[in-house]
Motif scaffolding. Structure first.
Motif, PDB file in Angstrom:
ATOM      1  N   PHE A  68       0.809  -1.214   0.000  1.00 12.52           N
ATOM      2  CA  PHE A  68       0.000   0.000   0.000  1.00 12.52           C
ATOM      3  C   PHE A  68       0.848   1.272   0.000  1.00 12.52           C
ATOM      4  CE2 PHE A  68      -2.501  -3.421   1.778  1.00 12.52           C
ATOM      5  CZ  PHE A  68      -3.658  -3.326   1.025  1.00 12.52           C
ATOM      6  N   GLU A  69       2.159   1.124   0.099  1.00  9.39           N
ATOM      7  CA  GLU A  69       3.044   2.288   0.105  1.00  9.39           C
ATOM      8  C   GLU A  69       2.907   3.061  -1.200  1.00  9.39           C
ATOM      9  OE1 GLU A  69       7.002   0.840   0.828  1.00  9.39           O
ATOM     10  OE2 GLU A  69       6.529   0.281   2.888  1.00  9.39           O
ATOM     11  N   GLY A  70       2.888   4.381  -1.082  1.00 12.44           N
ATOM     12  CA  GLY A  70       2.808   5.239  -2.256  1.00 12.44           C
ATOM     13  C   GLY A  70       1.428   5.405  -2.823  1.00 12.44           C
ATOM     14  N   LEU A  71       0.451   4.767  -2.237  1.00  9.06           N
ATOM     15  CA  LEU A  71      -0.909   4.830  -2.769  1.00  9.06           C
ATOM     16  C   LEU A  71      -1.437   6.252  -2.758  1.00  9.06           C
ATOM     17  CD1 LEU A  71      -3.220   3.161  -3.904  1.00  9.06           C
ATOM     18  CD2 LEU A  71      -4.015   2.786  -1.592  1.00  9.06           C
ATOM     19  N   VAL A  72      -1.249   6.964  -1.683  1.00 13.39           N
ATOM     20  CA  VAL A  72      -1.744   8.331  -1.573  1.00 13.39           C
ATOM     21  C   VAL A  72      -0.895   9.289  -2.384  1.00 13.39           C
ATOM     22  CG1 VAL A  72      -2.209  10.210   0.041  1.00 13.39           C
ATOM     23  CG2 VAL A  72      -2.712   7.863   0.694  1.00 13.39           C
ATOM     24  N   GLY A  73       0.399   9.035  -2.482  1.00 13.06           N
ATOM     25  CA  GLY A  73       1.317   9.959  -3.134  1.00 13.06           C
ATOM     26  C   GLY A  73       1.447   9.809  -4.640  1.00 13.06           C
ATOM     27  N   GLU A  74       0.671   8.950  -5.285  1.00 12.42           N
ATOM     28  CA  GLU A  74       0.831   8.741  -6.725  1.00 12.42           C
ATOM     29  C   GLU A  74       0.604  10.012  -7.524  1.00 12.42           C
ATOM     30  OE1 GLU A  74      -1.346   5.500  -8.399  1.00 12.42           O
ATOM     31  OE2 GLU A  74      -0.148   4.016  -7.351  1.00 12.42           O
ATOM     32  N   THR A  75      -0.408  10.789  -7.185  1.00 14.87           N
ATOM     33  CA  THR A  75      -0.662  12.013  -7.944  1.00 14.87           C
ATOM     34  C   THR A  75       0.455  13.022  -7.720  1.00 14.87           C
ATOM     35  OG1 THR A  75      -2.079  12.810  -6.165  1.00 14.87           O
ATOM     36  CG2 THR A  75      -3.161  11.742  -8.032  1.00 14.87           C
ATOM     37  N   ALA A  76       1.011  13.063  -6.511  1.00 15.27           N
ATOM     38  CA  ALA A  76       2.129  13.973  -6.243  1.00 15.27           C
ATOM     39  C   ALA A  76       3.339  13.588  -7.079  1.00 15.27           C
ATOM     40  CB  ALA A  76       2.476  13.947  -4.759  1.00 15.27           C
ATOM     41  N   ALA A  77       3.587  12.302  -7.244  1.00 14.15           N
ATOM     42  CA  ALA A  77       4.713  11.843  -8.061  1.00 14.15           C
ATOM     43  C   ALA A  77       4.526  12.259  -9.511  1.00 14.15           C
ATOM     44  CB  ALA A  77       4.861  10.326  -7.965  1.00 14.15           C
ATOM     45  N   GLU A  78       3.297  12.121 -10.021  1.00 15.13           N
ATOM     46  CA  GLU A  78       3.033  12.513 -11.403  1.00 15.13           C
ATOM     47  C   GLU A  78       3.226  14.011 -11.588  1.00 15.13           C
ATOM     48  OE1 GLU A  78      -0.887  10.960 -11.992  1.00 15.13           O
ATOM     49  OE2 GLU A  78      -0.131   9.037 -12.676  1.00 15.13           O
ATOM     50  N   GLU A  79       2.822  14.797 -10.593  1.00 14.99           N
ATOM     51  CA  GLU A  79       2.999  16.242 -10.674  1.00 14.99           C
ATOM     52  C   GLU A  79       4.479  16.619 -10.667  1.00 14.99           C
ATOM     53  OE1 GLU A  79       0.692  17.846  -7.477  1.00 14.99           O
ATOM     54  OE2 GLU A  79      -1.193  17.204  -8.388  1.00 14.99           O
ATOM     55  N   ALA A  80       5.322  15.795 -10.035  1.00 19.03           N
ATOM     56  CA  ALA A  80       6.763  16.055  -9.983  1.00 19.03           C
ATOM     57  C   ALA A  80       7.474  15.570 -11.246  1.00 19.03           C
ATOM     58  CB  ALA A  80       7.361  15.385  -8.753  1.00 19.03           C
ATOM     59  N   GLY A  81       6.735  15.046 -12.218  1.00 15.86           N
ATOM     60  CA  GLY A  81       7.332  14.594 -13.465  1.00 15.86           C
ATOM     61  C   GLY A  81       7.795  13.152 -13.453  1.00 15.86           C
ATOM     62  N   VAL A  82       7.410  12.393 -12.427  1.00 19.53           N
ATOM     63  CA  VAL A  82       7.765  10.982 -12.334  1.00 19.53           C
ATOM     64  C   VAL A  82       6.498  10.175 -12.538  1.00 19.53           C
ATOM     65  CG1 VAL A  82       8.682   9.179 -10.845  1.00 19.53           C
ATOM     66  CG2 VAL A  82       9.617  11.483 -10.703  1.00 19.53           C
ATOM     67  N   PRO A  83       6.446   9.293 -13.531  1.00 18.19           N
ATOM     68  CA  PRO A  83       5.243   8.488 -13.731  1.00 18.19           C
ATOM     69  C   PRO A  83       4.918   7.657 -12.491  1.00 18.19           C
ATOM     70  CG  PRO A  83       6.876   8.042 -15.453  1.00 18.19           C
ATOM     71  CD  PRO A  83       7.510   8.952 -14.459  1.00 18.19           C
ATOM     72  N   ALA A  84       3.652   7.576 -12.134  1.00 17.34           N
ATOM     73  CA  ALA A  84       3.244   6.828 -10.951  1.00 17.34           C
ATOM     74  C   ALA A  84       3.563   5.348 -11.077  1.00 17.34           C
ATOM     75  CB  ALA A  84       1.749   7.021 -10.699  1.00 17.34           C
ATOM     76  N   ASP A  85       3.585   4.839 -12.305  1.00 18.37           N
ATOM     77  CA  ASP A  85       3.843   3.419 -12.511  1.00 18.37           C
ATOM     78  C   ASP A  85       5.292   3.148 -12.907  1.00 18.37           C
ATOM     79  OD1 ASP A  85       3.748   4.498 -15.040  1.00 18.37           O
ATOM     80  OD2 ASP A  85       2.534   2.897 -15.894  1.00 18.37           O
ATOM     81  N   LEU A  86       6.204   4.031 -12.528  1.00 18.52           N
ATOM     82  CA  LEU A  86       7.613   3.881 -12.870  1.00 18.52           C
ATOM     83  C   LEU A  86       8.148   2.513 -12.481  1.00 18.52           C
ATOM     84  CD1 LEU A  86      10.283   5.193 -13.886  1.00 18.52           C
ATOM     85  CD2 LEU A  86      10.675   5.886 -11.531  1.00 18.52           C
ATOM     86  N   LEU A  87       7.772   2.034 -11.309  1.00 20.24           N
ATOM     87  CA  LEU A  87       8.305   0.757 -10.849  1.00 20.24           C
ATOM     88  C   LEU A  87       7.621  -0.444 -11.502  1.00 20.24           C
ATOM     89  CD1 LEU A  87       8.978   1.555  -7.115  1.00 20.24           C
ATOM     90  CD2 LEU A  87      10.573   1.496  -9.025  1.00 20.24           C
ATOM     91  N   SER A  88       6.633  -0.195 -12.341  1.00 17.01           N
ATOM     92  CA  SER A  88       6.066  -1.306 -13.091  1.00 17.01           C
ATOM     93  C   SER A  88       6.761  -1.457 -14.442  1.00 17.01           C
ATOM     94  CB  SER A  88       4.564  -1.118 -13.296  1.00 17.01           C
ATOM     95  OG  SER A  88       4.317  -0.027 -14.159  1.00 17.01           O
ATOM     96  N   ASP A  89       7.663  -0.529 -14.750  1.00 15.99           N
ATOM     97  CA  ASP A  89       8.430  -0.585 -15.984  1.00 15.99           C
ATOM     98  C   ASP A  89       9.597  -1.551 -15.791  1.00 15.99           C
ATOM     99  OD1 ASP A  89       9.895  -0.166 -18.281  1.00 15.99           O
ATOM    100  OD2 ASP A  89      10.335   1.941 -17.863  1.00 15.99           O
TER     101      ASP A  89
END
Length: 121
Positions: A68-89
């Motif tokens: 569940f880590e990062g669940l709340v912060g996904e939109t913040a990561a996208e706003e910072a220019g980092v795709p939320a699914d980066l670790l699924s790549d």
């Protein structure tokens, strides 16, 4: 329709499995299910029950909270220019795995080089 939490948990399962170098088949065997079920969990097609998530966390040697880590912060990561699914790549995960295989002193130099190059871009 897939629920965003199920998709996130599935991505975290896949991320951890890749980080430890485990196949879907190996994880399925440790948990006592078919590998197709792991595929469905990882894509968010099937919801993971609490007891199954407990078994998966044990097999992957992480606490249940890891999923569940990062669940709340996904939109913040996208706003910072980092795709939320980066670790699924897969390529990004392979890069991280390779990075941590480098001896620490060399890894630090590589990190500094990457920082300089990103500042110059």
């Amino acid at each position: 329709m897939k629920h965003p939490v199920d998709v996130h948990v599935g991505k975290r399962i896949r991320h951890r499995r890749w980080m430890v170098g485990m196949t879907q088949q190996q994880l399925a065997e440790r948990v006592g299910i078919k590998f197709q079920q792991i595929q469905k969990y990882e894509t968010g097609m099937n919801r993971v029950s609490a007891s199954r998530l407990w078994d998966i966390s044990d097999a992957l040697e992480v606490p249940v909270s890891f999923f569940f880590e990062g669940l709340v912060g996904e939109t913040a990561a996208e706003e910072a220019g980092v795709p939320a699914d980066l670790l699924s790549d897969k390529e990004a995960l392979e890069l991280v795995r390779s990075y941590y295989a480098i001896p620490e002193n060399q890894r630090r130099r590589l990190f500094e080089l990457a920082r300089v190059l990103s500042d110059a871009a």
